[in-house]
Design a protein around this motif. Structure first.
Motif, PDB file in Angstrom:
ATOM      1  N   THR A  82       0.840  -1.196   0.000  1.00  0.00           N
ATOM      2  CA  THR A  82       0.000   0.000   0.000  1.00  0.00           C
ATOM      3  C   THR A  82       0.875   1.246   0.000  1.00  0.00           C
ATOM      4  OG1 THR A  82      -1.745  -1.128   1.240  1.00  0.00           O
ATOM      5  CG2 THR A  82      -1.766   1.282   1.262  1.00  0.00           C
ATOM      6  N   PRO A  83       0.691   2.139  -0.977  1.00  0.00           N
ATOM      7  CA  PRO A  83       1.497   3.372  -0.976  1.00  0.00           C
ATOM      8  C   PRO A  83       1.122   4.266   0.192  1.00  0.00           C
ATOM      9  CG  PRO A  83      -0.192   3.481  -2.680  1.00  0.00           C
ATOM     10  CD  PRO A  83      -0.238   2.092  -2.112  1.00  0.00           C
ATOM     11  N   THR A  84       2.117   4.812   0.848  1.00  0.00           N
ATOM     12  CA  THR A  84       1.878   5.735   1.965  1.00  0.00           C
ATOM     13  C   THR A  84       2.464   7.119   1.709  1.00  0.00           C
ATOM     14  OG1 THR A  84       3.894   5.010   3.105  1.00  0.00           O
ATOM     15  CG2 THR A  84       1.835   3.843   3.625  1.00  0.00           C
ATOM     16  N   SER A  85       3.344   7.229   0.715  1.00  0.00           N
ATOM     17  CA  SER A  85       3.941   8.516   0.382  1.00  0.00           C
ATOM     18  C   SER A  85       4.453   8.469  -1.056  1.00  0.00           C
ATOM     19  CB  SER A  85       5.082   8.862   1.334  1.00  0.00           C
ATOM     20  OG  SER A  85       5.556  10.179   1.108  1.00  0.00           O
ATOM     21  N   PHE A  86       4.800   9.638  -1.581  1.00  0.00           N
ATOM     22  CA  PHE A  86       5.304   9.750  -2.950  1.00  0.00           C
ATOM     23  C   PHE A  86       6.442  10.763  -2.966  1.00  0.00           C
ATOM     24  CE2 PHE A  86       0.708   9.073  -2.937  1.00  0.00           C
ATOM     25  CZ  PHE A  86       0.628   7.836  -3.565  1.00  0.00           C
ATOM     26  N   ARG A  87       7.311  10.635  -3.962  1.00  0.00           N
ATOM     27  CA  ARG A  87       8.418  11.597  -4.035  1.00  0.00           C
ATOM     28  C   ARG A  87       7.912  12.967  -4.482  1.00  0.00           C
ATOM     29  NH1 ARG A  87      12.657   8.959  -7.943  1.00  0.00           N
ATOM     30  NH2 ARG A  87      13.868  10.741  -7.176  1.00  0.00           N
ATOM     31  N   ALA A 240       3.287  21.432   0.091  1.00  0.00           N
ATOM     32  CA  ALA A 240       3.367  20.007   0.398  1.00  0.00           C
ATOM     33  C   ALA A 240       2.044  19.542   0.985  1.00  0.00           C
ATOM     34  CB  ALA A 240       4.510  19.739   1.381  1.00  0.00           C
ATOM     35  N   LEU A 241       1.803  18.265   0.887  1.00  0.00           N
ATOM     36  CA  LEU A 241       0.569  17.668   1.385  1.00  0.00           C
ATOM     37  C   LEU A 241       0.471  17.858   2.900  1.00  0.00           C
ATOM     38  CD1 LEU A 241      -1.907  15.890   0.568  1.00  0.00           C
ATOM     39  CD2 LEU A 241      -0.503  13.900   1.166  1.00  0.00           C
ATOM     40  N   THR A 242      -0.613  18.472   3.329  1.00  0.00           N
ATOM     41  CA  THR A 242      -0.828  18.712   4.754  1.00  0.00           C
ATOM     42  C   THR A 242      -1.532  17.503   5.386  1.00  0.00           C
ATOM     43  OG1 THR A 242      -3.004  19.703   4.407  1.00  0.00           O
ATOM     44  CG2 THR A 242      -1.082  21.178   4.306  1.00  0.00           C
ATOM     45  N   PRO A 243      -1.527  17.404   6.706  1.00  0.00           N
ATOM     46  CA  PRO A 243      -2.294  16.327   7.352  1.00  0.00           C
ATOM     47  C   PRO A 243      -3.769  16.355   6.978  1.00  0.00           C
ATOM     48  CG  PRO A 243      -0.739  17.274   8.916  1.00  0.00           C
ATOM     49  CD  PRO A 243      -0.690  18.139   7.691  1.00  0.00           C
ATOM     50  N   ASP A 244      -4.366  17.557   6.946  1.00  0.00           N
ATOM     51  CA  ASP A 244      -5.769  17.657   6.549  1.00  0.00           C
ATOM     52  C   ASP A 244      -5.954  17.232   5.091  1.00  0.00           C
ATOM     53  OD1 ASP A 244      -6.535  18.528   9.025  1.00  0.00           O
ATOM     54  OD2 ASP A 244      -6.612  20.657   8.468  1.00  0.00           O
ATOM     55  N   GLY A 245      -5.000  17.614   4.233  1.00  0.00           N
ATOM     56  CA  GLY A 245      -5.086  17.236   2.827  1.00  0.00           C
ATOM     57  C   GLY A 245      -4.974  15.741   2.624  1.00  0.00           C
ATOM     58  N   ALA A 246      -4.089  15.112   3.367  1.00  0.00           N
ATOM     59  CA  ALA A 246      -3.931  13.664   3.257  1.00  0.00           C
ATOM     60  C   ALA A 246      -5.204  12.948   3.685  1.00  0.00           C
ATOM     61  CB  ALA A 246      -2.745  13.208   4.104  1.00  0.00           C
ATOM     62  N   THR A 252      -8.641   6.557   4.725  1.00  0.00           N
ATOM     63  CA  THR A 252      -8.160   5.361   5.424  1.00  0.00           C
ATOM     64  C   THR A 252      -7.018   5.678   6.367  1.00  0.00           C
ATOM     65  OG1 THR A 252      -6.461   4.702   3.805  1.00  0.00           O
ATOM     66  CG2 THR A 252      -8.740   4.003   3.373  1.00  0.00           C
ATOM     67  N   GLY A 253      -6.344   6.795   6.167  1.00  0.00           N
ATOM     68  CA  GLY A 253      -5.227   7.174   7.016  1.00  0.00           C
ATOM     69  C   GLY A 253      -3.881   6.635   6.576  1.00  0.00           C
ATOM     70  N   ALA A 254      -3.858   5.869   5.479  1.00  0.00           N
ATOM     71  CA  ALA A 254      -2.578   5.305   5.033  1.00  0.00           C
ATOM     72  C   ALA A 254      -1.659   6.373   4.445  1.00  0.00           C
ATOM     73  CB  ALA A 254      -2.826   4.208   3.996  1.00  0.00           C
ATOM     74  N   LEU A 255      -2.225   7.348   3.736  1.00  0.00           N
ATOM     75  CA  LEU A 255      -1.415   8.373   3.092  1.00  0.00           C
ATOM     76  C   LEU A 255      -0.873   9.348   4.128  1.00  0.00           C
ATOM     77  CD1 LEU A 255      -0.365   9.715   0.494  1.00  0.00           C
ATOM     78  CD2 LEU A 255      -2.574  10.912   0.326  1.00  0.00           C
ATOM     79  N   GLN A 256       0.431   9.582   4.072  1.00  0.00           N
ATOM     80  CA  GLN A 256       1.095  10.449   5.042  1.00  0.00           C
ATOM     81  C   GLN A 256       1.355  11.840   4.451  1.00  0.00           C
ATOM     82  OE1 GLN A 256       1.672   9.293   8.319  1.00  0.00           O
ATOM     83  NE2 GLN A 256       0.256   7.798   7.377  1.00  0.00           N
ATOM     84  N   PRO A 257       1.345  12.875   5.276  1.00  0.00           N
ATOM     85  CA  PRO A 257       1.616  14.233   4.788  1.00  0.00           C
ATOM     86  C   PRO A 257       3.078  14.412   4.422  1.00  0.00           C
ATOM     87  CG  PRO A 257       1.393  14.236   7.165  1.00  0.00           C
ATOM     88  CD  PRO A 257       1.039  12.853   6.712  1.00  0.00           C
ATOM     89  N   GLY A 258       3.370  15.564   3.796  1.00  0.00           N
ATOM     90  CA  GLY A 258       4.742  15.926   3.481  1.00  0.00           C
ATOM     91  C   GLY A 258       5.137  15.772   2.033  1.00  0.00           C
ATOM     92  N   VAL A 259       4.278  15.201   1.191  1.00  0.00           N
ATOM     93  CA  VAL A 259       4.614  15.008  -0.225  1.00  0.00           C
ATOM     94  C   VAL A 259       4.706  16.366  -0.914  1.00  0.00           C
ATOM     95  CG1 VAL A 259       3.874  13.988  -2.398  1.00  0.00           C
ATOM     96  CG2 VAL A 259       3.412  12.792  -0.241  1.00  0.00           C
TER      97      VAL A 259
END
Length: 591
Positions: A82-87, A240-246, A252-259
């Motif tokens: 399951t992807p959780t982040s991206f470059r 970058a992706l914020t917690p609210d954006g993720a 589901t909560g799998a995607l993490q912020p910071g992208v």
């Protein structure tokens, strides 16, 4: 390769692109070699609400989540992770339109899409004042029309943006736009700038035009510039992706912020990237619900033309754009009819039904078959599900016409529908011919070109210029915005060089040359098409406002006065009917 890609996904080294098209939201994941490795999509349709075409923000949210979830499911099925982040990641969407928000970031009126044509008075006054063509669908035309109509929401506006800008802001918190998308809101200053290699320099809205537009808006809009998003060029970080954006994209909560995100772009810009058409003398044609052609200019146009938008590439270079509201939807409607015929025949005979891709391939193959006439045998088709500014049709109706002596065959029917899809574009492209704009070739993309052969051949005949088809033509704008996101790590090169060297260097290209027989057949067809344009006004007047809930099967909304028969075909500044729709071209060999 599968294990390597699994590790890339697990380690967050893949790149995500999402595009919100008019009928489909698509998510695309690319690997470190910029090759698509997974995809997900969600079908959606615009709605006709209170006299305007719109998509609700609830539909935007639900559709994005569904497309992303489908992508995740595809990744899990292929790679078991399951992807959780991206470059990097990026968002693209259909350009133009009007999303107006108040100071609490609440939407003031339903999203007004590019398809609405009720902004005629505003577009006309803006074009005259600015000395540049401001089309009906541009955001500034929608804003000024709201002022002219004294709409009560205007004093509450704290910001306006595009669909891509809205989604990007929900994901990152940044109110920015890529320059290509911004150029469909308000004209961009594309004068030369000093910049280092790989840095196209800053771009922004044209200051002189902003001042002129501000005078028109008056006190109803005290500070136009403050309402518009910040403009960024390709390669600039856009947040970058914020917690609210993720959480918004992936509950589901799998995607993490910071992208990190690239600037959000319009579908025109991602189409240019997906076809390697960002350098001068290159161009592309996108065929979907709408159809538009883009040619990157070597020099400014001599004069403004109502048939041409001047927008920009994602790097900020000027592009002449011919945009037609109506594209391949009518061809799709016929394919559904014949697909249902196949299903019904299979039910009756017990034979296996054929899938829709085979239906398309069969029908389009007939369009260039031996028994088909170059001019479609006297048949004539209008694909006008909506109004069409290029031909000054304010309220469109799809029509199929034939005389008793016409050769009504399957091949001629399909060829007529394809010719009809390209006819308005050919009329608009005549203006570029008059400006002596040079183009080496046009590259085609969009769902229609998933079926090779006939669409490419007939488009070359309609435009009288070689038409190329890249191997990646079917990947579309979601792949294009993913490539722009990947460019964040390669800004030591210009965008054009990055595409040439890193993205398209090894791709095979098939180029279709205009065939004289097809060219002459299309010219004959186009003459009939022009002569029959007054029928659009008659059809609209006799059928009334028949708009329904979807834009793919129903006529466009009324709301503006219906033009008389003469106005449907004649307009100050129209190109002469006897000018052939062509561009000076140099043949580029297949690489």
């Amino acid at each position: 390769m599968s294990d390597d890609r699994r590790q890339q996904v697990a380690n967050g080294r893949t790149t995500l692109g999402i595009e919100l098209g008019s009928t489909r939201i698509k998510a695309c994941l690319i690997d470190e070699d910029l090759v698509p490795i997974a995809a997900g999509s969600h079908e959606w349709e615009n709605e006709y609400v209170d006299g305007r075409w719109t998509y609700s923000l609830q539909a935007v949210e639900a559709g994005l989540r569904a497309a992303y979830a489908a992508l995740v499911a595809d990744v899990e099925a292929q790679y078991g992770v399951t992807p959780t982040s991206f470059r990097a990641a990026g968002v693209s969407a259909m350009m133009h339109g009007y999303l107006a928000f108040d100071a609490r970031d609440e939407l003031l009126v339903p999203f007004r899409t590019w398809r609405n044509t009720s902004t005629g008075p505003a577009a006309e006054r803006l074009s005259a004042a600015l000395g540049a063509n401001i089309p009906l669908r541009w955001s500034i035309a929608h804003l000024y029309q709201a002022v002219l109509d004294d709409e009560p929401h205007v004093p509450q506006i704290a910001g306006i943006t595009t669909l891509a800008g809205y989604v990007h802001r929900r994901l990152t918190g940044r109110d920015v736009l890529g320059v290509g998308d911004a150029s469909g809101m308000f004209p961009i200053d594309t004068s030369p700038v000093e910049s280092a290699p790989g840095d196209p320099g800053r771009r922004d809205y044209d200051r002189a035009m902003l001042a002129t537009a501000q005078d028109l808006l008056g006190d109803r809009v005290p500070d136009l510039r403050a309402l518009l998003p910040e403009v960024l060029v390709a390669g600039e970080e856009a947040g970058a992706l914020t917690p609210d954006g993720a959480a918004w994209l992936d509950p589901t909560g799998a995607l993490q912020p910071g992208v990190p995100f690239c600037p959000p772009e319009g579908d025109a810009g991602t189409g240019m990237v997906a076809t390697n058409a960002v350098a001068p003398r290159t161009g592309n044609v996108s065929v979907g619900t709408s159809i538009f052609a883009m040619v990157v200019l070597e020099r400014p146009l001599a004069t403004a033309h109502e048939e041409l938008d001047v927008v920009t590439t994602p790097a900020g270079d000027a592009v002449a754009m011919v945009h037609c509201n109506n594209g391949a939807s009518e061809i799709a409607a016929w394919a559904r009819v014949f697909g249902r015929f196949s299903d019904a025949a299979a039910e009756r005979t017990g034979a296996a039904p054929i899938d829709l891709d085979t239906v398309y391939a069969t029908l389009l193959g007939e369009a260039t078959g031996d028994g088909t006439d170059p001019d479609a045998g006297g048949l004539l088709s209008f694909n006008y599900l909506a109004g069409e500014p290029v031909t000054h049709v304010e309220d469109g109706r799809p029509l199929l016409l034939r005389t008793p002596g016409a050769r009504f065959t399957l091949g001629n029917l399909v060829r007529s529908e394809v010719h009809g899809a390209f006819a308005t574009l050919a009329i608009g492209m005549e203006v570029l011919h008059g400006e002596r704009v040079q183009v080496d070739r046009m590259t085609a993309h969009g769902g229609l070109f998933r079926t090779p052969g006939a669409p490419q051949q007939l488009l070359a005949a309609a435009l009288r210029v070689p038409v190329a088809l890249e191997e990646t033509a079917g990947e579309g704008g979601a792949w294009g915005i993913a490539v722009l996101a990947a460019y964040l790590e390669h800004t030591e090169h210009s965008l054009a060089d990055f595409l040439d060297d890193a993205v398209f260097g090894g791709d095979a290209v098939h180029v279709a040359q205009p065939e004289p027989r097809d060219v002459e057949g299309f010219r004959t067809y186009l003459d009939r098409y022009r002569a029959a344009l007054p029928l659009q006004a008659v059809a609209a007047a006799t059928t009334g406002n028949a708009a329904a809930s979807t834009g793919n099967e129903s006529p466009a909304p009324t709301g503006a006065p219906t033009p008389d028969a003469q106005d449907a075909t004649t307009h100050h500044g129209d190109p002469s009917p006897d000018v052939a729709p062509s561009l000076p071209a140099e043949t580029e060999p297949t690489r």
